[in-house]
Design a protein around this motif. Structure first.
Motif, PDB file in Angstrom:
ATOM      1  N   ASN A  51      50.264 -84.270 -42.158  1.00  0.00           N
ATOM      2  CA  ASN A  51      49.636 -83.230 -40.828  1.00  0.00           C
ATOM      3  C   ASN A  51      49.476 -82.409 -41.706  1.00  0.00           C
ATOM      4  N   GLU A  52      50.662 -81.587 -42.206  1.00  0.00           N
ATOM      5  CA  GLU A  52      50.727 -80.373 -42.875  1.00  0.00           C
ATOM      6  C   GLU A  52      49.522 -80.058 -43.691  1.00  0.00           C
ATOM      7  N   ARG A  53      49.621 -81.286 -44.850  1.00  0.00           N
ATOM      8  CA  ARG A  53      48.765 -81.647 -45.789  1.00  0.00           C
ATOM      9  C   ARG A  53      46.968 -81.032 -44.840  1.00  0.00           C
ATOM     10  N   SER A  54      47.269 -82.039 -44.122  1.00  0.00           N
ATOM     11  CA  SER A  54      45.526 -82.071 -43.486  1.00  0.00           C
ATOM     12  C   SER A  54      45.490 -80.815 -42.149  1.00  0.00           C
ATOM     13  N   GLU A  57      42.235 -75.415 -43.037  1.00  0.00           N
ATOM     14  CA  GLU A  57      42.235 -73.978 -42.594  1.00  0.00           C
ATOM     15  C   GLU A  57      41.719 -73.628 -44.189  1.00  0.00           C
ATOM     16  N   PHE A  58      42.074 -74.237 -44.786  1.00  0.00           N
ATOM     17  CA  PHE A  58      41.250 -73.947 -47.261  1.00  0.00           C
ATOM     18  C   PHE A  58      39.577 -74.012 -45.886  1.00  0.00           C
ATOM     19  N   LEU A  59      38.918 -74.928 -45.553  1.00  0.00           N
ATOM     20  CA  LEU A  59      38.034 -75.607 -45.499  1.00  0.00           C
ATOM     21  C   LEU A  59      37.120 -74.448 -44.476  1.00  0.00           C
ATOM     22  N   ALA A  60      37.963 -73.915 -43.674  1.00  0.00           N
ATOM     23  CA  ALA A  60      37.671 -73.226 -42.350  1.00  0.00           C
ATOM     24  C   ALA A  60      37.384 -72.052 -43.234  1.00  0.00           C
ATOM     25  N   ARG A  61      38.555 -71.106 -44.255  1.00  0.00           N
ATOM     26  CA  ARG A  61      37.748 -69.859 -44.723  1.00  0.00           C
ATOM     27  C   ARG A  61      36.619 -70.282 -45.724  1.00  0.00           C
ATOM     28  N   GLU A  62      36.709 -70.896 -46.191  1.00  0.00           N
ATOM     29  CA  GLU A  62      35.577 -71.422 -47.525  1.00  0.00           C
ATOM     30  C   GLU A  62      34.290 -71.288 -46.224  1.00  0.00           C
ATOM     31  N   ILE A  63      34.061 -71.974 -45.187  1.00  0.00           N
ATOM     32  CA  ILE A  63      33.297 -72.107 -44.842  1.00  0.00           C
ATOM     33  C   ILE A  63      32.735 -70.733 -44.217  1.00  0.00           C
TER      34      ILE A  63
END
Length: 178
Positions: free
Chosen positions: A113-116, A121-127
């Protein structure tokens, strides 16, 4: 100089024999889980009930010479107590092993879950970065609006009679005059 006789410190000792029996804890744990799983089934309850009914029926109906446990059924009580005294620790051992497995699974789930969450969060920043970058890029709608404005700017020059050297009647008259 004489060398010292005795045990060497760089060589491991041979295993000592003990009076206690040696066993594999995992094998014992798996066996206890199988027993606990069987004790928790309806099949065990049915067989235990059948055995007790046959036991009591035999010791009530059988002739006196063939009875092995008279009416207060002391031997039956002893057998059931012995069975319960072994069943309880086996069930507890099986539960402890299950708790250990559950703890390991929960820890793995927590890490997953921590990795997910980190990936999300990484994908949200990229978007967000892509959206900010798209603000500076010409989109299809922006290009269409710009082309529409250019077409509007060019329209007054294409009207008949406005362009230099053209008459409203057309170019046919000019050819005749030549």
């Amino acid at each position: 100089m004489a060398e010292r006789e005795g045990p060497r410190l760089d060589v491991p000792r041979a295993p000592r024999r003990t009076l206690l029996p040696a066993y594999d804890p995992d094998t014992f744990g798996r066996a206890s889980e199988r027993i606990a799983r069987f004790l928790g089934t309806g099949r065990f309850l049915v067989w235990m009930t059948v055995v007790i009914i046959v036991w009591m029926g035999w010791n009530i109906v059988a002739p006196d010479g063939l009875k092995f446990d008279e009416y207060p059924f002391i031997f039956l009580t002893l057998a059931l107590s012995l069975q319960a005294s072994y069943a309880a620790p086996l069930i507890l051992l099986a539960q402890n092993r299950q708790d250990d497995r559950d703890r390991v699974n929960l820890e793995q789930d927590r890490k997953r879950n921590e990795r997910s969450i980190a990936d999300t969060e990484f994908l949200a920043r990229e978007i967000a970065a892509l959206r900010m970058g798209l603000g500076e890029v010409a989109t299809r709608d922006w290009i269409r609006s710009e082309l529409a404005e250019l077409v509007k700017d060019l329209e007054p020059q294409d009207r008949p009679g406005v362009a230099a050297g053209r008459s409203p009647a057309g170019s046919g008259e000019r050819d005749q005059n030549r």
